[in-house]
Design a protein around this motif. Structure first.
Motif, PDB file in Angstrom:
ATOM      1  N   PHE A  39       0.802  -1.216   0.000  1.00 35.96           N
ATOM      2  CA  PHE A  39       0.000   0.000   0.000  1.00 35.96           C
ATOM      3  C   PHE A  39       0.843   1.279   0.000  1.00 35.96           C
ATOM      4  O   PHE A  39       0.367   2.322  -0.454  1.00 35.96           O
ATOM      5  CB  PHE A  39      -0.938   0.008   1.208  1.00 35.96           C
ATOM      6  N   ALA A  40       2.064   1.234   0.514  1.00 33.72           N
ATOM      7  CA  ALA A  40       2.856   2.455   0.647  1.00 33.72           C
ATOM      8  C   ALA A  40       3.725   2.731  -0.572  1.00 33.72           C
ATOM      9  O   ALA A  40       3.813   3.879  -1.028  1.00 33.72           O
ATOM     10  CB  ALA A  40       3.742   2.364   1.900  1.00 33.72           C
ATOM     11  N   PHE A  84       3.604   9.783   2.030  1.00 34.90           N
ATOM     12  CA  PHE A  84       2.681   8.665   2.237  1.00 34.90           C
ATOM     13  C   PHE A  84       3.440   7.345   2.124  1.00 34.90           C
ATOM     14  O   PHE A  84       3.078   6.343   2.743  1.00 34.90           O
ATOM     15  CB  PHE A  84       1.545   8.693   1.215  1.00 34.90           C
ATOM     16  N   PHE A  85       4.510   7.360   1.337  1.00 38.31           N
ATOM     17  CA  PHE A  85       5.435   6.232   1.307  1.00 38.31           C
ATOM     18  C   PHE A  85       6.516   6.365   2.383  1.00 38.31           C
ATOM     19  O   PHE A  85       6.874   5.404   3.054  1.00 38.31           O
ATOM     20  CB  PHE A  85       6.093   6.158  -0.074  1.00 38.31           C
ATOM     21  N   GLY A  86       7.024   7.593   2.577  1.00 40.17           N
ATOM     22  CA  GLY A  86       8.237   7.793   3.341  1.00 40.17           C
ATOM     23  C   GLY A  86       8.092   7.512   4.821  1.00 40.17           C
ATOM     24  O   GLY A  86       9.004   6.964   5.441  1.00 40.17           O
ATOM     25  N   SER A 139       1.020   3.812  11.011  1.00 38.22           N
ATOM     26  CA  SER A 139       2.065   4.399  10.169  1.00 38.22           C
ATOM     27  C   SER A 139       1.499   5.144   8.969  1.00 38.22           C
ATOM     28  O   SER A 139       2.116   6.092   8.479  1.00 38.22           O
ATOM     29  CB  SER A 139       3.025   3.305   9.701  1.00 38.22           C
ATOM     30  N   PHE A 140       0.314   4.751   8.504  1.00 36.70           N
ATOM     31  CA  PHE A 140      -0.262   5.407   7.337  1.00 36.70           C
ATOM     32  C   PHE A 140      -0.976   6.705   7.704  1.00 36.70           C
ATOM     33  O   PHE A 140      -1.381   7.451   6.817  1.00 36.70           O
ATOM     34  CB  PHE A 140      -1.231   4.462   6.626  1.00 36.70           C
ATOM     35  N   TRP A 158       1.874  10.496   7.481  1.00 36.37           N
ATOM     36  CA  TRP A 158       2.726  11.023   6.421  1.00 36.37           C
ATOM     37  C   TRP A 158       2.935  12.539   6.556  1.00 36.37           C
ATOM     38  O   TRP A 158       4.015  13.039   6.254  1.00 36.37           O
ATOM     39  CB  TRP A 158       2.157  10.648   5.051  1.00 36.37           C
ATOM     40  N   ALA A 159       1.945  13.264   7.049  1.00 36.17           N
ATOM     41  CA  ALA A 159       2.102  14.712   7.185  1.00 36.17           C
ATOM     42  C   ALA A 159       2.941  15.088   8.400  1.00 36.17           C
ATOM     43  O   ALA A 159       3.162  16.272   8.646  1.00 36.17           O
ATOM     44  CB  ALA A 159       0.744  15.389   7.252  1.00 36.17           C
ATOM     45  N   HIS A 160       3.430  14.085   9.139  1.00 34.75           N
ATOM     46  CA  HIS A 160       4.370  14.321  10.236  1.00 34.75           C
ATOM     47  C   HIS A 160       5.589  15.094   9.737  1.00 34.75           C
ATOM     48  O   HIS A 160       6.208  15.841  10.491  1.00 34.75           O
ATOM     49  CB  HIS A 160       4.791  12.959  10.808  1.00 34.75           C
ATOM     50  N   HIS A 161       5.931  14.908   8.472  1.00 37.41           N
ATOM     51  CA  HIS A 161       7.084  15.591   7.873  1.00 37.41           C
ATOM     52  C   HIS A 161       6.690  16.909   7.216  1.00 37.41           C
ATOM     53  O   HIS A 161       7.523  17.553   6.586  1.00 37.41           O
ATOM     54  CB  HIS A 161       7.741  14.684   6.830  1.00 37.41           C
TER      55      HIS A 161
END
Length: 838
Positions: A222-223, A262-264, A308-309, A312-315
């Motif tokens: 999915f990532a 979203f992948f990272g 984990s999904f 993604w906007a943590h970064h």
């Protein structure tokens, strides 16, 4: 388990073991490159990943030499940009992800009690593609063509305007291709874990490491498609001037950040969870007691994968997102620490309850892992707090946090795993005395290198700068970090010296030196286990002390070979009940040729050698078709006696087969890539004040809906083809396949023609470009279906498409239905979105 309960208690016929050895023997000389055995591919995989670890480490040392003193001119700014970009890229994409898959390819068949993974040629293809493509990508450094935009490649810095050379193209095409290889490995691991476990090894009895790799495989599915879609969009922008990320024409650089992260961010946990699974496997053995909270740890693995999904906007806290969105991501970033903490407390409790010796090298590295990773987790909670992140973002505090999480969370467990599992390779353990020096140098050097970066970050040192003024107060801390990096490197050099010495020692039986409870410590040869063990508990080697002797004597499942070919038993996904015997493909040169062609296509396309690139692409297609042609063949027998009383079918078809499951997972990957393209289209549409933008017009509704009807008709034709096959109508079957192809091609052609007649130029706006990208992706599927139709017709002519072995038709039908569904959804979204927004 008593002797009378053994699956195969009768005396074994003479010559059975010799036949098994001959079938599974590793080829010698140049033919070794044709091997597909998981033992060989896994070791090659691990060795190549460690090579990239060393290469990335050398680049890291160059970075620290440049930053050791202020105003240093050891590296020029351009060279420094290439080196720090390649350091991060190689560590993340060519070492961290591949090494966790590599270790799984090597360990999992033995740990699950299987002879091999279900698609050994896919594993071989994934490895060779990664090795050849990765080395070609790394060599770009020596030609000054290495990417220089950071391992995250943010536009507009990586757009054609600011990066006009080929540097960014090497990253985009190279990394996108390497991620495809990683996805192929993930599909192999998911299906292997679900379908090749030893009879009796239900999900509740499965080792935690297998659980971790199952969660990681699903996360990859999915990532990783998001970064494949993102790299495709950015490369299309650079190659064709389609403005997905160009603000002046309606693009948005934040679109890249959404797709990449979203992948990272799941990638961080994709790297950590396999290490956590290894830790949960090693600690009970080293402590001599069962793992505390087994079910809680499995639940924690699932929870980490889920959370984990949401991160993604943590970064992207400094990217200008809404306060509500950032607050939700901040809360999720803190919540993910809870299941991680559950695992750490369970490990500590297991060590406390048991009798682990700190003198053992694996124990030392595991203790070091827990210390470093917990510190990294604490700083992770700090940067999840919005006001703090706004201050610390893009400073060396983040560099320190990243390395504490990744090196602490993956590299130290990996070293513990090498010390723990190396006896499986040649029977010898690494030197314990040397290991204490290695650990001391690595642990001390790591903390000396990266702990001061927290302080330099808090004192304002930004990331990605090639030098700094002497009056900023960072001098001594940077010098300390550089010295620490050299000490860390010295410990790694000492480790590799001891590793090479040990591997050169003559091979012997390992004898289960740690008294482990898991199946990989059974006596193994090229064929893995002599007989596939019957499992009755989570700790088979502890609870069944005679199991090694019984397995070697052939007293369990499938003690020899039924068909004279390579075989393993396929079991049910939940309870691990025997379902059927799978004939595994043997050694072949085709995976290597396919991988060379695939790597050559992407690398040559990057340097604009178009004709050679397409020649390599055609070679890859021919190789893949050649190895697929050998699959789904008529077995020598239709049933197989796999124990004294149990007879299984040889292969099955339909939804119960492992190949059907693999095809379904591949379609999920495909749908995820498509969803990323759809997200890009919706993102660009939402940025418009008027949709469609002024000057653009959509075609009349008749044409796109007629295209949908044709795509649906093609899917119906494939359903007819499957029914005809069951009725032995080969001529009609070929007609149905050709009619399905004609309907699909006509439907796509109508959609493309109507779009072109609407005057929507992909270069005019990001919105139009996303429509073109959706059509281009659908066009790739149509080209694949042309090849599939030809393949099906050829197999029908050769009488290889009969009702008893129809997996090829079943799987191709799934691909056809997925293509039709994507086309219909894509057309509907493009044509309904403006009315919904209006």
């Amino acid at each position: 388990m008593t002797e009378t309960a053994l699956p195969s208690s009768l005396p074994r016929p003479p010559g059975e073991l010799a036949q098994l050895q001959a079938i599974w023997r590793t080829p010698g000389g140049w033919r070794f490159f044709t091997t597909v055995n998981n033992n060989n591919i896994g070791l090659l995989y691990i060795g190549t990943a460690l090579l990239f670890f060393v290469l990335a480490g050398i680049l890291g040392l160059l970075i620290r030499l440049q930053l050791a003193v202020p105003e240093n001119d050891f590296l020029s700014p351009g060279t420094y940009n290439q080196i720090f970009t390649m350091h991060g890229t190689v560590m993340m994409f060519l070492f961290a992800i591949p090494v966790v898959e590599a270790i799984a390819v090597y360990l999992l068949p033995g740990m699950l009690g299987a002879r091999d993974l279900p698609f050994p040629r896919l594993s071989a293809y994934a490895f060779w593609a990664y090795a050849v493509g990765g080395l070609g990508f790394f060599m770009s450094l020596f030609w000054g063509l290495a990417p220089d935009g950071g391992w995250f490649m943010y536009p507009p810095l990586t757009s054609k305007e600011y990066s006009p050379g080929l540097n960014a193209d090497f990253w985009l095409l190279g990394i996108g291709f390497i991620e495809i290889s990683a996805i192929a490995g993930a599909i192999e691991l998911i299906v292997g874990i679900l379908y090749t476990r030893a009879p009796g090894m239900s999900l509740s009895k499965m080792p935690v490491y297998a659980w971790a790799m199952l969660v990681v495989g699903v996360m990859i599915v999915f990532a990783f498609p998001a970064v494949i879609a993102g790299t495709s969009l950015l490369e299309m922008e650079r190659a064709f001037d389609w403005p997905f990320f160009i603000v002046e024409r309606g693009g948005d650089p934040l679109l890249w950040q959404h797709l990449f992260w979203f992948f990272g961010h799941p990638e961080v946990y994709i790297i950590f969870l396999p290490a956590a699974g290894m830790v949960s496997t090693m600690i009970p053995t080293l402590a001599g007691t069962a793992l505390v909270g087994h079910r809680s740890i499995v639940a924690a693995l699932l929870a980490v994968g889920f959370f984990s999904f949401a991160l993604w906007a943590h970064h992207m806290f400094t990217a200008g997102l809404g306060v509500l969105e950032m607050s939700l991501v901040s809360a999720a970033s803190m919540a993910v620490a809870i299941p991680t903490g559950v695992q750490v407390f369970a490990w500590i409790a297991t060590l406390w309850r048991g009798k682990a010796s700190p003198a053992h090298a694996p124990t030392l590295f595991l203790l070091g892992f827990m210390f470093i990773f917990v510190l990294g987790g604490l700083t992770g909670v700090m940067v999840a707090v919005l006001p703090f992140d706004w201050q610390a973002h893009d400073t060396y505090f983040i560099v320190a946090h990243l390395h504490y999480v990744l090196i602490g969370g993956m590299v130290f467990p990996m070293f513990a795993g090498i010390y723990y599992w190396l006896p499986l390779v040649n029977g010898h353990r690494l030197s314990e005395r040397c290991a204490r020096w290695v650990f001391g140098l690595m642990f001390g050097g790591f903390n000396l290198a990266f702990f001061p970066m927290h302080l330099t970050g808090l004192w304002g040192m930004p990331r990605r700068v090639y030098t700094y003024p002497a009056d900023m107060g960072w001098n001594s801390l940077n010098l300390a970090s550089s010295i620490g990096a050299l000490v860390l490197a010295l410990g790694i050099v000492l480790f590799f010296i001891d590793l090479i010495r040990t591997l050169r020692t003559p091979k012997q039986e390992h004898g289960n030196p740690w008294r482990a409870s898991t199946l990989e410590w059974l006596p193994m040869e090229d064929y893995a286990v002599r007989s596939i063990p019957a499992i009755g508990s989570r700790h088979p080697l502890w609870d069944q002390p005679n199991l090694p002797e019984e397995v070697v004597a052939g007293r369990h499942w499938l003690p020899g070979t039924v068909t004279g070919l390579r075989e393993t038993i396929i079991t049910s996904p939940v309870q691990a009940r025997p379902l059927y015997l799978q004939i595994l493909p043997g050694d072949s040169i085709w995976p290597l040729i396919g991988a060379l062609g695939t790597a050559g296509f992407f690398l040559l396309l990057t340097i604009e050698q178009t004709l050679l690139a397409w020649a390599c692409g055609m070679a890859a297609i021919v190789a893949i078709i050649a190895w697929m042609w050998q699959s789904d063949s008529t077995p020598p027998v239709t049933t197989a006696q796999v124990s004294d009383t149990v007879v299984l079918p040889v292969g099955i078809t339909g939804p119960a087969s492992h190949s059907w499951c693999a095809t379904l997972i591949m379609l999920v990957v495909d749908a995820s890539i498509f969803a990323a393209f759809v997200f890009a289209h919706i993102h660009s549409a939402m940025a418009l004040q008027i949709c469609p933008p002024p000057g653009a017009r959509l075609p009349a509704p008749l044409w796109p809906w007629t295209a949908c009807a044709l795509l649906l008709a093609g899917s119906v034709m494939m359903l007819w083809a499957r029914r005809l096959q069951l009725q032995h109508g080969q001529a009609l079957l070929r007609l149905a396949v050709l009619l399905a192809l004609a309907c699909t091609v006509a439907g796509f052609g109508l959609a493309w023609t109507s779009q072109m007649q609407s005057g929507l130029s992909p270069t005019s706006s990001a919105w139009a470009a996303t429509i073109a990208a959706l059509l281009a992706y659908q066009g790739c599927h149509v080209v694949i279906l042309v090849l599939v139709a030809g393949f099906l017709c050829a197999r029908s002519w050769a009488s290889r498409l009969l009702p008893l072995h129809r997996a090829t038709l079943d799987n191709c039908s799934l691909l056809w239905h997925g293509t039709a569904l994507q086309g219909i959804v894509g057309i509907a979204i493009v044509h309904l979105m403006p009315s919904l927004m209006g």
